[in-house]
Design a protein around this motif. Structure first.
Motif, PDB file in Angstrom:
ATOM      1  N   SER A 112     -19.878   0.231  17.141  1.00  0.00           N
ATOM      2  CA  SER A 112     -19.151   0.687  18.333  1.00  0.00           C
ATOM      3  C   SER A 112     -17.662   0.390  18.242  1.00  0.00           C
ATOM      4  O   SER A 112     -16.836   1.141  18.772  1.00  0.00           O
ATOM      5  CB  SER A 112     -19.731   0.037  19.596  1.00  0.00           C
TER       6      SER A 112
ATOM      7  N   GLY B 100     -15.682  -1.237  25.554  1.00  0.00           N
ATOM      8  CA  GLY B 100     -16.849  -2.062  25.244  1.00  0.00           C
ATOM      9  C   GLY B 100     -17.018  -3.206  26.214  1.00  0.00           C
ATOM     10  O   GLY B 100     -18.140  -3.521  26.639  1.00  0.00           O
TER      11      GLY B 100
ATOM     12  N   GLY C  34     -19.065   5.722  20.560  1.00  0.00           N
ATOM     13  CA  GLY C  34     -18.822   4.283  20.637  1.00  0.00           C
ATOM     14  C   GLY C  34     -19.284   3.695  21.956  1.00  0.00           C
ATOM     15  O   GLY C  34     -19.841   2.602  22.001  1.00  0.00           O
TER      16      GLY C  34
END
Length: 290
Positions: free
Chosen positions: A90, A99, A151
C-alpha cells in the motif's frame, strides 16, 4: 465477571504494545535502508526475541507452543503475514496520510466484528472515545489528493487483518499467540528477504536492526498478545490508536522534525480520547465494586 486487576493489566499491556509499535517511524528514520530490508531483519530479530521470551516463560515446555497449534494459531499467522504484505504494498500505491486515516477506522471495525463474532456490545464511552480519536487522526493527516484506489484498498485490507487479529485473540485467550507471532515474523522475513538487500547492511545498522526487531516487533507483539485477550475488542483498538500520535513525537524528539500544528492538535485529541476512556472506565469499575 472479569476482575478489575485483569482489566487494568489489559490496558497496560495494550498501551505498551502501542508505544512499541509507534517506534517504527523512529527506526525507519534512523536506519537508511529500504522497507523490505528493514522488515526482513526485523522479522528475524523479532522472531528470535519472541522465542527467547517463550523459553524464559515456558522453560523446557517452550516447544509445545509450536506443536499444539490449531486453527486459531494458523489464522493468526495468516493475518500477520497478509497484513504485512498489504501494508508494504500500500505504501507504494497511496500516501501515508491516506493509510493513517484508513487505519483510524479500526475501532469501528473492531466494534462491529466484536459484536458479530463475540456478542460484545460496545460501551457508550468506548464508542464516543473512538469517534473523538478518529476525528483527531483525520485532523492530523487530512485527506490529500495523493492517494490511489489500489493503495487505499490495500491499506483497508491491512486494517481488517489487524481488527480480525484482535477478535481472534479475544475469542481464543488460550491460543499459542506467542508461538504464532514468532512463526508469522519468520514468514514475513522470508517474504521480504529476496525483495530487499539484507546482506548489504553494516555492523552498526545490524545492531540498530536488532533493536528494531526487539522493541517494535517482539515487544509489540508480546504485549499485544497479553493485553488484547483481557479487553473488549473496541477498547483494544482504541488504545492501540495511540500509535498514530506517538510516532511523530519520537521522530520530533530524536531528529528535531517539527510537527505541524494539525499534528500537535490532532495528537492531543487522540491522547485526550484515550485518557477519557481509561478514566471513565476506572470510575465505572470503582462504582461497580463499591
Amino acid at each position: 465477571m472479569q476482575s478489575r486487576r485483569d482489566y487494568q493489566l489489559g490496558i497496560l499491556f495494550v498501551t505498551l504494545s502501542a508505544v512499541a509499535w509507534s517506534l517504527a517511524g523512529y527506526f525507519t528514520r534512523l536506519i537508511p535502508l529500504d522497507s523490505f530490508t528493514l522488515l526482513a531483519w526485523r522479522g528475524i530479530f523479532g522472531a528470535a526475541s519472541l522465542l527467547l521470551v517463550l523459553i524464559l516463560f515456558k522453560g523446557r515446555d517452550w516447544w509445545r507452543e509450536f506443536t499444539g497449534m490449531g486453527k486459531p494459531e494458523l489464522a493468526y499467522i495468516s493475518l500477520t503475514v497478509a497484513g504485512m504484505i498489504m501494508f508494504i504494498t500500500s505504501l507504494g500505491n497511496t500516501s501515508v496520510a491516506h493509510g493513517a486515516v484508513i487505519y483510524a477506522t479500526i475501532p469501528f471495525l473492531a466494534a462491529g466484528l466484536g459484536w458479530f463474532f463475540l456478542g460484545e456490545i460496545p460501551r457508550r464511552n468506548a464508542v464516543i472515545a473512538s469517534m473523538i480519536a478518529i476525528a483527531g487522526v483525520i485532523l492530523m493527516v487530512g485527506f490529500g489528493s495523493d492517494g490511489g484506489l489500489l493503495g487505499d484498498l490495500l491499506a483497508f485490507g491491512m486494517t481488517c487483518c489487524m481488527a480480525l487479529s484482535i477478535i481472534l485473540m479475544r475469542k481464543n485467550p488460550q491460543m499459542s499467540a506467542m508461538g504464532a507471532a514468532c512463526i508469522g515474523a519468520i514468514l514475513s522475513s522470508a517474504i521480504c528477504w529476496p525483495l530487499g538487500a539484507p546482506l548489504d547492511v553494516t555492523n552498526i545498522q545490524l545492531f540498530q536492526l536488532a533493536l528494531f526487531g526487539i522493541t517494535n516487533s517482539a515487544m509489540g507483539l508480546a504485549f499485544f498478545a497479553l493485553g488484547s485477550k483481557r479487553l473488549p475488542a473496541i477498547e483494544t483498538a482504541l488504545i492501540g490508536a495511540l500509535d498514530t500520535p506517538l510516532a511523530p513525537l519520537w521522530v520530533w524528539l530524536a531528529f528535531n522534525e517539527q510537527p505541524g500544528l494539525n499534528t500537535v492538535i490532532g495528537g492531543g485529541i487522540v491522547f485526550a480520547a484515550v485518557i477519557f476512556h481509561v478514566v471513565t472506565s476506572q470510575r465505572r469499575a470503582t462504582a461497580v465494586t463499591a
